[in-house]
Enzyme design. Structure first.
Site, PDB file in Angstrom:
ATOM      1  N   TYR A  53     112.380  36.751 -66.140  1.00  0.00           N
ATOM      2  CA  TYR A  53     112.639  38.164 -66.401  1.00  0.00           C
ATOM      3  C   TYR A  53     113.710  38.373 -67.464  1.00  0.00           C
ATOM      4  O   TYR A  53     114.615  37.567 -67.610  1.00  0.00           O
ATOM      5  CB  TYR A  53     113.100  38.859 -65.115  1.00  0.00           C
ATOM      6  CG  TYR A  53     112.106  38.848 -63.997  1.00  0.00           C
ATOM      7  CD1 TYR A  53     110.750  38.601 -64.210  1.00  0.00           C
ATOM      8  CD2 TYR A  53     112.520  39.080 -62.682  1.00  0.00           C
ATOM      9  CE1 TYR A  53     109.850  38.586 -63.160  1.00  0.00           C
ATOM     10  CE2 TYR A  53     111.614  39.058 -61.631  1.00  0.00           C
ATOM     11  CZ  TYR A  53     110.289  38.813 -61.867  1.00  0.00           C
ATOM     12  OH  TYR A  53     109.398  38.801 -60.823  1.00  0.00           O
ATOM     13  N   GLY A 241     102.978  50.979 -60.843  1.00  0.00           N
ATOM     14  CA  GLY A 241     103.104  52.410 -61.089  1.00  0.00           C
ATOM     15  C   GLY A 241     101.795  53.167 -61.101  1.00  0.00           C
ATOM     16  O   GLY A 241     101.790  54.412 -61.126  1.00  0.00           O
ATOM     17  N   LEU A 243      99.649  53.596 -58.734  1.00  0.00           N
ATOM     18  CA  LEU A 243      99.447  54.383 -57.522  1.00  0.00           C
ATOM     19  C   LEU A 243     100.264  55.669 -57.504  1.00  0.00           C
ATOM     20  O   LEU A 243     100.042  56.530 -56.655  1.00  0.00           O
ATOM     21  CB  LEU A 243      99.758  53.535 -56.281  1.00  0.00           C
ATOM     22  CG  LEU A 243      98.617  52.607 -55.844  1.00  0.00           C
ATOM     23  CD1 LEU A 243      99.108  51.558 -54.865  1.00  0.00           C
ATOM     24  CD2 LEU A 243      97.463  53.416 -55.247  1.00  0.00           C
TER      25      LEU A 243
END
Length: 348
Positions: A53, A241, A243
């Site tokens: 990340y 995101g 949903l």
């Protein structure tokens, strides 16, 4: 905020875990610190990150998220009150993970290189949970290939015992406390569990995608993990995101992840929009926030140890955290399952 045991470790983690992969690209250091503060104040004691990340992975931002989490730990203190998890990348040809552009593999030398970097960036002497981000063997990842099994790849694989041996050394040295898997299959989990019976560390958890439009974990992994006490750390409870409904009908809101990075293909498959619309209609009929409904459903599953949430603002985070007050009653679950029966796993 309730707590649940992580596998057979005796460690209690909050039912909600803060995912941090936006720190360092979509979120600044200050914004990351604000999210961590809010999470801690809400009762979250579990933080998940990775050497990979921030997302999307780039050479320029490799390790940026761990650095931001590390600066927060240094500023706030209280490391002993946090359950901190990170991950080592699996097999990858991306040249920035390892010195000299070497292919990333789950070998002892590479695992040691990765853990030393993670500990340095995080500013800690140990990790409570160290996870294999994805397997060394070639498997379909992050929705690639859907649920179709395409046969065994013709490729060399680092033996499970070799990887676990390296992790066992790190446990003995006190650099990690427990071991977990991620983006793994039922067969893969079975191999790691079998190896643990010969003296290697036992996997405590598996971090796989799980949400209303991808419940494939239930097909084979749920029973295995329940019976073997391997807890699911569910990621993407909001399906990146999707949903939330913000991407319905091809919408691309300014600043949203898919708008910025065009990496939402896993959730742009046939049948996704109509399934999302059905869940939103259910939420409206029940007087519920569709975001909280989606997150609460994941948290409510018996095989879920912790639900990994992510946000790009404290306002979003506040809404998501409110999901802990939503009960998935038998009646509500039956209505969710009726939709699932018609729109099963459009985004595996």
């Amino acid at each position: 905020m309730k707590q649940r045991e992580l596998g057979r470790t005796g460690i209690k983690v909050s039912e909600i875990c803060l995912g941090t992969m936006t720190f360092g690209q979509q979120n600044t250091e200050a914004e990351g610190h604000a999210q961590l503060d809010m999470a801690l104040e809400s009762g979250i004691n579990f933080i998940d990150t990775a050497e990979l990340y921030s997302i999307p992975p780039r050479a320029e931002t490799y390790g940026a998220t761990e650095t931001i989490v590390g600066s927060w730990l240094k500023a706030r203190g209280g490391r002993d009150k946090i359950i901190l998890a990170s991950k080592v990348v699996g097999r990858s040809s991306s040249p920035w993970f390892r010195p000299g552009g070497e292919e990333a593999r789950l070998t002892p030398a590479q695992i040691r290189y990765a853990i030393e970097g993670s500990l340095r960036r995080l500013g800690t002497d140990y990790l409570d949970l160290y996870q294999l981000h994805w397997p060394d063997r070639k498997v379909g990842l992050f929705g690639e290939g859907g649920t179709t099994f395409r046969g065994l790849p013709e490729a060399d694989e680092v033996p499970v015992e070799e990887t676990l041996g390296a992790l066992a050394d790190l446990v003995a040295e006190g650099k990690i406390r427990h071991v977990g898997l991620s983006n793994e299959t039922a067969w893969g989990v079975s191999q790691f569990l079998a190896a643990s019976k010969t003296g290697f560390p036992r996997v405590a958890s598996i971090q796989n995608a799980y949400n209303l439009i991808n419940r494939t974990f239930e097909i084979g992994l749920a029973e295995m993990c329940l019976r073997e006490n391997v807890g699911l750390l569910a990621y993407s409870p909001l399906a990146q995101g999707y949903l939330t409904g913000k991407y319905l009908n091809g919408a691309r809101p300014a600043g949203a992840r898919t708008t910025l990075f065009n990496r939402g293909q896993r959730y742009e498959k046939p049948g996704v929009d109509v399934a999302i619309e059905a869940y939103h209609a259910l939420a409206q009929a029940e007087g519920l926030d569709p975001i909280q409904l989606a997150v609460a459903f994941v948290t409510s599953r018996r095989f879920v140890t912790s639900n990994i949430i992510g946000a790009t603002s404290t306002e979003q985070l506040k809404t998501i955290l409110g999901s802990v007050d939503l009960e998935i009653t038998p009646e509500l679950e039956a209505k969710i399952n009726q939709i699932h029966q018609v729109h099963s796993n459009p985004a595996p």
